[in-house]
Design a protein around this motif. Structure first.
Motif, PDB file in Angstrom:
ATOM      1  N   ASP A 206     118.178 -29.688 104.180  1.00 10.88           N
ATOM      2  CA  ASP A 206     117.505 -29.524 105.463  1.00 10.88           C
ATOM      3  C   ASP A 206     118.545 -29.280 106.552  1.00 10.88           C
ATOM      4  OD1 ASP A 206     115.414 -29.419 107.297  1.00 10.88           O
ATOM      5  OD2 ASP A 206     115.479 -31.582 107.690  1.00 10.88           O
ATOM      6  N   VAL A 207     118.171 -28.493 107.561  1.00  8.20           N
ATOM      7  CA  VAL A 207     119.000 -28.245 108.739  1.00  8.20           C
ATOM      8  C   VAL A 207     118.154 -28.614 109.949  1.00  8.20           C
ATOM      9  CG1 VAL A 207     120.366 -26.569 110.031  1.00  8.20           C
ATOM     10  CG2 VAL A 207     120.167 -26.359 107.535  1.00  8.20           C
ATOM     11  N   TRP A 215     123.504 -30.275 115.328  1.00  5.03           N
ATOM     12  CA  TRP A 215     122.638 -30.118 114.166  1.00  5.03           C
ATOM     13  C   TRP A 215     122.979 -31.178 113.120  1.00  5.03           C
ATOM     14  CZ3 TRP A 215     119.267 -25.811 114.175  1.00  5.03           C
ATOM     15  CH2 TRP A 215     119.488 -24.917 115.226  1.00  5.03           C
ATOM     16  N   THR A 216     121.947 -31.593 112.392  1.00  2.00           N
ATOM     17  CA  THR A 216     122.138 -32.504 111.267  1.00  2.00           C
ATOM     18  C   THR A 216     121.854 -31.757 109.974  1.00  2.00           C
ATOM     19  OG1 THR A 216     121.628 -34.539 112.465  1.00  2.00           O
ATOM     20  CG2 THR A 216     121.297 -34.576 110.091  1.00  2.00           C
ATOM     21  N   LEU A 217     122.824 -31.819 109.058  1.00  2.00           N
ATOM     22  CA  LEU A 217     122.657 -31.228 107.736  1.00  2.00           C
ATOM     23  C   LEU A 217     122.360 -32.336 106.739  1.00  2.00           C
ATOM     24  CD1 LEU A 217     125.676 -28.727 107.552  1.00  2.00           C
ATOM     25  CD2 LEU A 217     123.372 -28.317 108.434  1.00  2.00           C
ATOM     26  N   ARG A 218     121.256 -32.176 106.014  1.00  2.00           N
ATOM     27  CA  ARG A 218     120.951 -33.101 104.922  1.00  2.00           C
ATOM     28  C   ARG A 218     121.356 -32.428 103.618  1.00  2.00           C
ATOM     29  NH1 ARG A 218     115.631 -36.724 103.607  1.00  2.00           N
ATOM     30  NH2 ARG A 218     116.599 -37.892 105.319  1.00  2.00           N
ATOM     31  N   LEU A 219     122.235 -33.080 102.875  1.00  2.00           N
ATOM     32  CA  LEU A 219     122.760 -32.526 101.634  1.00  2.00           C
ATOM     33  C   LEU A 219     122.254 -33.334 100.452  1.00  2.00           C
ATOM     34  CD1 LEU A 219     126.482 -32.074 102.763  1.00  2.00           C
ATOM     35  CD2 LEU A 219     124.568 -30.484 103.068  1.00  2.00           C
ATOM     36  N   VAL A 264     122.864 -37.227 101.612  1.00  2.00           N
ATOM     37  CA  VAL A 264     123.834 -37.653 102.616  1.00  2.00           C
ATOM     38  C   VAL A 264     123.701 -36.705 103.792  1.00  2.00           C
ATOM     39  CG1 VAL A 264     125.716 -36.264 101.640  1.00  2.00           C
ATOM     40  CG2 VAL A 264     126.252 -38.279 103.029  1.00  2.00           C
ATOM     41  N   GLU A 265     123.823 -37.225 105.010  1.00  4.01           N
ATOM     42  CA  GLU A 265     123.647 -36.398 106.201  1.00  4.01           C
ATOM     43  C   GLU A 265     124.909 -36.417 107.063  1.00  4.01           C
ATOM     44  OE1 GLU A 265     118.813 -36.747 106.917  1.00  4.01           O
ATOM     45  OE2 GLU A 265     120.180 -37.865 108.223  1.00  4.01           O
ATOM     46  N   SER A 266     125.221 -35.270 107.647  1.00  4.62           N
ATOM     47  CA  SER A 266     126.295 -35.162 108.629  1.00  4.62           C
ATOM     48  C   SER A 266     125.727 -34.495 109.872  1.00  4.62           C
ATOM     49  CB  SER A 266     127.467 -34.341 108.089  1.00  4.62           C
ATOM     50  OG  SER A 266     128.178 -35.048 107.105  1.00  4.62           O
ATOM     51  N   THR A 267     126.014 -35.068 111.024  1.00  4.76           N
ATOM     52  CA  THR A 267     125.560 -34.512 112.295  1.00  4.76           C
ATOM     53  C   THR A 267     126.738 -33.838 112.969  1.00  4.76           C
ATOM     54  OG1 THR A 267     123.872 -36.227 112.485  1.00  4.76           O
ATOM     55  CG2 THR A 267     124.462 -35.035 114.499  1.00  4.76           C
ATOM     56  N   GLY A 284     119.224 -24.567 100.781  1.00  8.88           N
ATOM     57  CA  GLY A 284     119.515 -24.099  99.437  1.00  8.88           C
ATOM     58  C   GLY A 284     120.952 -23.675  99.218  1.00  8.88           C
ATOM     59  N   GLU A 285     121.733 -23.514 100.289  1.00  5.55           N
ATOM     60  CA  GLU A 285     123.133 -23.132 100.136  1.00  5.55           C
ATOM     61  C   GLU A 285     123.911 -24.272  99.476  1.00  5.55           C
ATOM     62  OE1 GLU A 285     125.078 -21.740 103.621  1.00  5.55           O
ATOM     63  OE2 GLU A 285     123.582 -20.183 104.050  1.00  5.55           O
ATOM     64  N   THR A 286     124.959 -23.901  98.752  1.00  2.00           N
ATOM     65  CA  THR A 286     125.789 -24.901  98.095  1.00  2.00           C
ATOM     66  C   THR A 286     126.904 -25.369  99.033  1.00  2.00           C
ATOM     67  OG1 THR A 286     127.157 -23.169  97.113  1.00  2.00           O
ATOM     68  CG2 THR A 286     125.343 -24.026  95.796  1.00  2.00           C
ATOM     69  N   VAL A 287     127.306 -26.599  98.835  1.00  2.00           N
ATOM     70  CA  VAL A 287     128.359 -27.227  99.647  1.00  2.00           C
ATOM     71  C   VAL A 287     129.298 -27.983  98.722  1.00  2.00           C
ATOM     72  CG1 VAL A 287     128.866 -28.665 101.652  1.00  2.00           C
ATOM     73  CG2 VAL A 287     126.598 -27.613 101.417  1.00  2.00           C
TER      74      VAL A 287
END
Length: 492
Positions: A206-207, A215-219, A264-267, A284-287
């Motif tokens: 999620d973005v 922005w917060t990225l949920r991985l 895990v989330e990073s803001t 859906g992108e890989t990290v």
């Protein structure tokens, strides 16, 4: 364990001098020449250990924190440069051969030594003045790594062929061992581990936009893995296939609690080359994720009965991770959070903080401080400084833990104000978004790092001088124009 690791570092960087003493207890060189050679030997020992310090080893991160290790790494680089500068000057003086410094008619291994010194100087300068030189992080890192490899290769060649001490087998074995450790650390850090991490990538689930530029990225974690980070730690993220951001590794704070299962989330604030398009990352992108790092976590300080969190702007992210963890684990400690921003629109997680305060999960009191409020703002205004801290906190702060994260100027100002109120440095915990700058010189880990750095410098200098005295036993300068120290192997 901290003491053992510090002792191991000291023993490793000074080992070349001790082994040289055991191999050749007496020389006919002058005291100045021996100090010069010892300076060079310890300098190379420090340079070899730089690869180990930079390798992000779990052991050093666990006991010191990666940020402290990297600031120490930078300090030791400067110390190595000082040792390497002393080496040729004292050697020329001790051997009575000043042409070592300016002569053009030198053997190749002397030129290797001179080139080492020049490259080391450039290496330090571009690290210290990276921002002034407008070098991007990725370009700086490529240049930094390339120079580091060239420096250590030339230094090892120079010492092997120019240094008489290296004719002894124990010294040769030590050089091979330390060189092998440095090479192994570099290969693991830059080649093997990245490939292993890339084989088990995370996925963008999620973005979520938190404010106009945050922005917060949920991985989503790889299948079968669980999140084991401490609240307040950070990760290194790389987006290898994204069309929105470059495939560069950068570190970001984890804003979620470890209790968030499977994710895990990073803001992240949109600001630099990478983060300016962070909101364009697609689901859906890989990290590629490397972590977890840091010691900025209330869970490591169980003796603190009350907590004060002080944040500026995006510095709220590690503190939100801690607050969410306290809520999820029903931690009963009282928390006061002072959160500074420019305007009301800049406040992150405002609704969530308000809900925590109203529900008292955790036991929380929130104070927002705006530096540029509008006329309708009912709360605190100005900056988080000593006056505001005195007015809002007061009381006995001796058992209160302070966790501070924000701009460098704010962090330094807050820590200075708290020290004036006699808050012990052991209760001051800071986090910086820079891994190479000390933004809070009187906080707990900063004070420890400074003491360790000073101790290592003093011990290294003392060993340099003491061993030189032991090996020369009062010899006078020979003045016979020896070529560097290679003649030692012929006269010993």
């Amino acid at each position: 364990m901290k003491t053992a690791l510090i002792a191991l570092y000291v023993l490793t960087v000074t080992a070349p001098v001790w082994i040289a003493l055991l191999a050749v207890p007496q020389t006919d060189h002058s005291f100045s020449s021996e100090v010069a050679k010892n300076s060079g030997l310890i300098g190379i020992g420090v340079l070899l250990m730089q690869f180990v310090l930079a390798a992000r080893l779990p052991l050093t991160n666990r006991f010191f924190g990666l940020d402290s290790v990297m600031v120490f790494h930078r300090s030791m680089g400067i110390f190595a440069l000082a040792l390497m500068l002393v080496h040729p000057v004292l050697l020329a003086f001790g051997e009575g051969n000043w042409k070592l410094l300016y002569g053009l008619d030198q053997t190749w291994y002397i030129w290797a030594g001179k080139t080492t010194l020049l490259l080391l100087l450039v290496h330090i300068l571009i690290s210290v003045f990276r921002r002034s030189l407008n070098l991007s992080f990725e370009r700086w890192r490529v240049l930094h790594n390339t120079l580091a490899i060239a420096i250590i290769a030339l230094a090892l060649l120079h010492s092997w062929y120019a240094g008489g001490d290296l004719s002894a087998f124990p010294m040769q074995a030590l050089w091979v061992l330390l060189g092998g450790v440095a090479i192994a650390a570099f290969v693991w850090h830059r080649l093997i581990r990245p490939q292993r991490l890339a084989a088990k990538p995370y996925r963008v689930e999620d973005v979520r936009q938190e404010s106009p530029d945050v922005w917060t990225l949920r991985l989503a974690l790889p299948e079968g893995e669980v999140s084991e980070h401490l609240p307040g730690q950070f990760n290194f993220l790389t987006f290898p296939n994204s069309a929105a951001v470059p495939a560069e590794e950068h570190h970001f704070t984890i804003s979620s609690s470890p209790t968030l299962n499977g994710f895990v989330e990073s803001t992240i604030k949109a600001s630099g080359d990478l983060t300016s398009q962070i909101g364009e990352i697609q689901r859906g992108e890989t990290v590629i994720v490397h972590g977890d790092f840091g010691r900025f976590s209330y869970t490591l300080q169980r003796d603190e009965s009350e907590l004060v969190f002080i944040a500026g702007g995006i510095g709220i992210t590690p503190l939100m991770s801690m607050l969410r963890h306290m809520r999820d684990t029903d931690d009963k400690r009282r928390v006061v959070i002072l959160y500074g921003n420019k305007t009301e629109a800049d406040i992150l997680f405002r609704s969530e903080l308000a809900d925590m305060q109203s529900m008292q999960e955790p036991i929380l009191h929130v104070e927002h401080v705006l530096s540029e409020p509008d006329e309708k703002w009912p709360g605190e205004s100005g900056h988080i400084d000593g006056k505001l801290l005195n007015r809002l906190l007061g009381g006995d702060l001796m058992k209160t833990g302070f966790y501070i994260c924000g701009p460098a100027a704010m962090t330094d100002q807050v820590v200075t104000a708290l020290r004036r109120q006699k808050v012990p440095c052991r209760n001051l915990h800071t986090e910086s978004f820079s891994l190479t700058e000390d933004t809070a010189p009187t906080s707990a880990r900063s004070v420890l790092r400074k003491w360790v750095t000073a101790l290592i410098v003093v011990v290294a200098v003392a060993v340099t001088v003491i061993v030189a005295e032991m090996r020369t036993d009062g010899n006078e300068p020979s003045g016979d124009g020896h070529e560097h120290s290679r003649s030692h192997s012929e006269s010993a």
